[in-house]
Enzyme design. Structure first.
Site, PDB file in Angstrom:
ATOM      1  N   TYR A  12     -31.490   4.208  19.761  1.00  0.00           N
ATOM      2  CA  TYR A  12     -30.904   4.855  18.653  1.00  0.00           C
ATOM      3  C   TYR A  12     -29.512   4.510  18.724  1.00  0.00           C
ATOM      4  O   TYR A  12     -28.815   4.526  19.593  1.00  0.00           O
ATOM      5  CB  TYR A  12     -31.208   6.100  18.540  1.00  0.00           C
TER       6      TYR A  12
ATOM      7  N   PHE B  28     -38.135   5.155  20.995  1.00  0.00           N
ATOM      8  CA  PHE B  28     -38.501   6.160  19.794  1.00  0.00           C
ATOM      9  C   PHE B  28     -38.261   7.618  20.165  1.00  0.00           C
ATOM     10  O   PHE B  28     -38.304   8.688  19.526  1.00  0.00           O
ATOM     11  CB  PHE B  28     -40.064   6.057  19.387  1.00  0.00           C
TER      12      PHE B  28
ATOM     13  N   HIS C 137     -44.810  -0.771  11.379  1.00  0.00           N
ATOM     14  CA  HIS C 137     -43.864   0.124  11.962  1.00  0.00           C
ATOM     15  C   HIS C 137     -43.855   1.295  11.424  1.00  0.00           C
ATOM     16  O   HIS C 137     -44.037   1.672  10.282  1.00  0.00           O
ATOM     17  CB  HIS C 137     -42.394  -0.588  11.879  1.00  0.00           C
TER      18      HIS C 137
ATOM     19  N   ASP D  83     -34.513  -1.714  19.838  1.00  0.00           N
ATOM     20  CA  ASP D  83     -33.397  -1.406  20.734  1.00  0.00           C
ATOM     21  C   ASP D  83     -33.104   0.205  20.306  1.00  0.00           C
ATOM     22  O   ASP D  83     -33.717   0.720  19.672  1.00  0.00           O
ATOM     23  CB  ASP D  83     -32.015  -2.133  20.196  1.00  0.00           C
TER      24      ASP D  83
END
Length: 238
Positions: free
Chosen positions: A78, A89, A202, A76
């Site tokens: 920031y 990202f 990740h 989701d």
């Protein structure tokens, strides 16, 4: 769109044109009606929601349905002020790099010897065909995953499903268990001739050293595209 409620019609109309036909049926579901109702309710209660309304579909606007050749799946947006710009990202120009993005750039440098960019805004990748897709497209200030379970996941599942159903080549970069599970949940047939699925840990500092670094996903993506006579991504163009 007479078969849609007013909420569904407004939602559908806000989706960039190239995506409207592939996403028309999902926009007619009760999940989308419920999602719009939820967003309106949170807004009326004074919740600060990121990204700004005009950037919620920024990923779809920057990468058209037929131009998408790579998909990077995030969770989701920031949840800090000024960070989210609608691309997973990615952050707006001038915003310090969040830890995961720092590690993405480290791996890019390690893989292709590309210098660490001066901006964390990944729009230039999106314009080359890298769909930077969060599973959940909105979040509240300082409340990560606050909009999980309200309909976005279904909507973004269908986005990936429709891309896989095309004839075009597609590379899926799945970083972390969340992204990998999202694809597994689709139970779709992947064609190894047209589809390349690359998985890794990740890029978060908690997991990057356990299988994100040294995976060479950027060069592997370009090798696959080149093999299929598809223009490679200029990862250094930021």
């Amino acid at each position: 769109m007479t078969s849609m409620t007013l909420n569904q019609q407004k939602f559908y109309a806000s989706i960039p044109k190239s995506w409207q036909t592939p996403l028309e049926n999902v926009c007619k579901t009760s999940d989308i009606d419920d999602l719009v109702t939820f967003l309106k309710s949170r807004e009326s209660q004074g919740a600060i929601i990121y990204p700004p309304k005009e950037k919620i579909f920024a990923a779809l606007k920057a990468t058209s349905f037929h131009d998408a050749k790579v998909v990077i799946v995030g969770q989701d947006p920031y949840h800090g002020p000024g960070q989210a710009n609608g691309l997973c990202f990615s952050v707006a120009d001038g915003i310090p790099f969040p830890p995961s993005l720092k590690n993405i750039f480290k791996e890019l440098n390690n893989d292709l010897k590309i210098p660490i960019p001066k901006t964390g805004n990944l729009t230039a990748w999106a314009k080359q065909g890298v769909l930077l897709l969060n599973s959940i497209l909105t979040v509240e200030d300082e409340k990560p995953a606050s909009h999980a379970g309200h309909g976005w996941e279904l909507f973004t599942d269908i986005i990936i499903e429709k891309l896989i159903q095309r004839e075009e080549v597609l590379v899926l970069l799945l970083w972390g268990a969340y992204a990998q599970k999202k694809i597994q949940n689709l139970h779709m047939h992947f064609d190894k001739q047209r589809h390349l699925i690359l998985t890794a840990a990740h890029p978060s500092p908690l997991s990057a050293y356990n299988g994100f670094f040294n995976q060479h996903h950027f060069s592997k993506t370009n090798d696959f595209l080149k093999k299929h006579n598809v223009k490679e991504i200029n990862w250094g163009d930021l």
